[in-house]
Scaffold this active site. Structure first.
Site, PDB file in Angstrom:
ATOM      1  N   LYS A  19       0.823  -1.206   0.000  1.00 49.79           N
ATOM      2  CA  LYS A  19       0.000   0.000   0.000  1.00 49.79           C
ATOM      3  C   LYS A  19       0.857   1.256   0.000  1.00 49.79           C
ATOM      4  O   LYS A  19       0.620   2.182  -0.763  1.00 49.79           O
ATOM      5  CB  LYS A  19      -0.900   0.059   1.245  1.00 49.79           C
ATOM      6  CG  LYS A  19      -1.840  -1.097   1.422  1.00 49.79           C
ATOM      7  CD  LYS A  19      -2.797  -0.851   2.580  1.00 49.79           C
ATOM      8  CE  LYS A  19      -2.122  -0.735   3.937  1.00 49.79           C
ATOM      9  NZ  LYS A  19      -1.487  -1.982   4.412  1.00 49.79           N
ATOM     10  N   ARG A  94      -8.859   1.557   9.578  1.00 50.60           N
ATOM     11  CA  ARG A  94      -8.434   0.183   9.817  1.00 50.60           C
ATOM     12  C   ARG A  94      -9.431  -0.599  10.655  1.00 50.60           C
ATOM     13  O   ARG A  94      -9.224  -1.777  10.907  1.00 50.60           O
ATOM     14  CB  ARG A  94      -7.120   0.227  10.575  1.00 50.60           C
ATOM     15  CG  ARG A  94      -5.950  -0.385   9.799  1.00 50.60           C
ATOM     16  CD  ARG A  94      -4.743  -0.119  10.616  1.00 50.60           C
ATOM     17  NE  ARG A  94      -3.590  -0.872  10.319  1.00 50.60           N
ATOM     18  CZ  ARG A  94      -2.516  -0.367   9.728  1.00 50.60           C
ATOM     19  NH1 ARG A  94      -2.533   0.846   9.249  1.00 50.60           N
ATOM     20  NH2 ARG A  94      -1.444  -1.099   9.603  1.00 50.60           N
ATOM     21  N   ARG A 129      11.917  -5.781   3.885  1.00 52.43           N
ATOM     22  CA  ARG A 129      11.555  -4.370   3.758  1.00 52.43           C
ATOM     23  C   ARG A 129      12.590  -3.470   4.432  1.00 52.43           C
ATOM     24  O   ARG A 129      13.079  -3.767   5.519  1.00 52.43           O
ATOM     25  CB  ARG A 129      10.184  -4.136   4.386  1.00 52.43           C
ATOM     26  CG  ARG A 129       9.773  -2.679   4.309  1.00 52.43           C
ATOM     27  CD  ARG A 129       8.314  -2.489   4.239  1.00 52.43           C
ATOM     28  NE  ARG A 129       7.621  -2.798   5.482  1.00 52.43           N
ATOM     29  CZ  ARG A 129       6.320  -2.618   5.632  1.00 52.43           C
ATOM     30  NH1 ARG A 129       5.592  -2.188   4.630  1.00 52.43           N
ATOM     31  NH2 ARG A 129       5.750  -2.899   6.778  1.00 52.43           N
ATOM     32  N   ARG A 162      12.144  -1.760  10.046  1.00 51.14           N
ATOM     33  CA  ARG A 162      11.138  -1.368  11.033  1.00 51.14           C
ATOM     34  C   ARG A 162      11.081  -2.426  12.121  1.00 51.14           C
ATOM     35  O   ARG A 162      11.063  -3.609  11.825  1.00 51.14           O
ATOM     36  CB  ARG A 162       9.774  -1.270  10.350  1.00 51.14           C
ATOM     37  CG  ARG A 162       9.546   0.064   9.718  1.00 51.14           C
ATOM     38  CD  ARG A 162       8.297   0.072   8.891  1.00 51.14           C
ATOM     39  NE  ARG A 162       7.106  -0.379   9.609  1.00 51.14           N
ATOM     40  CZ  ARG A 162       5.880  -0.296   9.105  1.00 51.14           C
ATOM     41  NH1 ARG A 162       5.707   0.219   7.903  1.00 51.14           N
ATOM     42  NH2 ARG A 162       4.846  -0.720   9.791  1.00 51.14           N
ATOM     43  N   ARG A 173       0.376  -8.622  13.518  1.00 52.11           N
ATOM     44  CA  ARG A 173      -0.231  -7.581  12.674  1.00 52.11           C
ATOM     45  C   ARG A 173      -1.191  -8.201  11.654  1.00 52.11           C
ATOM     46  O   ARG A 173      -2.230  -7.633  11.344  1.00 52.11           O
ATOM     47  CB  ARG A 173       0.854  -6.763  11.971  1.00 52.11           C
ATOM     48  CG  ARG A 173       1.633  -5.897  12.962  1.00 52.11           C
ATOM     49  CD  ARG A 173       2.866  -5.303  12.338  1.00 52.11           C
ATOM     50  NE  ARG A 173       2.574  -4.330  11.327  1.00 52.11           N
ATOM     51  CZ  ARG A 173       3.453  -3.912  10.417  1.00 52.11           C
ATOM     52  NH1 ARG A 173       4.672  -4.404  10.413  1.00 52.11           N
ATOM     53  NH2 ARG A 173       3.113  -3.011   9.535  1.00 52.11           N
TER      54      ARG A 173
END
Ligand code: AMP
Length: 221
Positions: A19, A94, A129, A162, A173
């Site tokens: 996203k 969310r 990532r 992260r 998550r």
């Protein structure tokens, strides 16, 4: 973009579905800002502001920050001048409560793009990532590497991982996503503004599908 048709776009999908990357690309293409609640929270945590102190415990464990806090942040940010001609939301709403609270602001959304990616691929993607510590641009060691693998292509800042991309936290998550966020798909489908993009192996292929979805919306199809 057609005149008089403000693009009020939201990217929907699991954490790690891409996203943020698609939001950055679309923001540049359509000259409208991206508002990422995750990025706002990470900045607040790094700067140890009041908001950061309240949010840190939730973000670090992969839980959701309370709805009223998030809705307040979004309302304030969207009232700024740069959002007048449209905006892109990444990571908000969310929960159904957030979606309903957002409806009440009267701002509305014109298009929701749902990027679909399997959970297993998400865990793999998140371990690769990387985020620029200076400007927040996101990369991937395999799918979207920087030129030298250690510095940001945009600003030369240092690439970092992260903390909430740790596999254990990613699993939490994903659970949070399936339980609390996925029901929003039906909410936006019922409104007739949802378009699905199947996340592809190559970033450029996902981008092409995303741009197609936005362009066909702008043509009124
Ligand atoms: P993201 O970068 O969108 O994956 O967000 C990172 C973390 O920030 C999430 O795991 C949540 O802890 C928090 N967060 C971001 N957006 C929201 C939201 N709309 N509602 C609640 N928590 C959020």
């Amino acid at each position: 973009m057609k005149e008089n048709k403000a693009l009020k776009l939201m990217f929907f999908g699991a954490p790690g579905a891409g996203k943020g990357t698609q939001a950055e690309i679309a923001a540049e293409r359509y000259s409208i800002p991206t508002i990422s609640t995750g990025a706002i929270l990470r900045e607040a945590i790094a700067e140890k502001t009041e908001l950061g102190k309240m949010a840190a415990g939730y973000v670090e464990t992969g839980a959701l920050v309370p709805d009223d806090l998030i809705v307040g942040i979004i309302r304030e940010r969207l009232s700024e001048d740069d959002c007048k001609n449209g905006f892109i939301l990444d990571g908000f709403p969310r929960t159904l409560a957030q979606a309903r609270a957002f409806e009440e602001t009267g701002i509305g959304l014109s298009l929701v793009i749902d990027i679909e990616v399997d959970d297993e691929r998400i865990v793999e993607r998140m371990s690769g990532r990387r985020v620029c510590a200076a400007c927040g641009a996101t990369y991937h060691t395999k799918y979207n590497p920087t030129a030298d693998g250690v510095h940001c292509d945009e600003c030369g800042g240092e690439l970092t991982c992260r903390r909430d991309d740790d596999p254990e936290v990613v699993r939490h998550r994903l659970e949070t996503y399936h339980e609390q966020t996925e029901p929003l798909r039906a909410f936006y489908e019922e409104k007739g503004i949802l378009r699905v993009v199947i996340g592809q192996e190559k970033l450029d292929d996902t981008t092409a599908l995303t741009v197609d979805a936005i362009e066909s919306y702008l043509r009124g199809e």
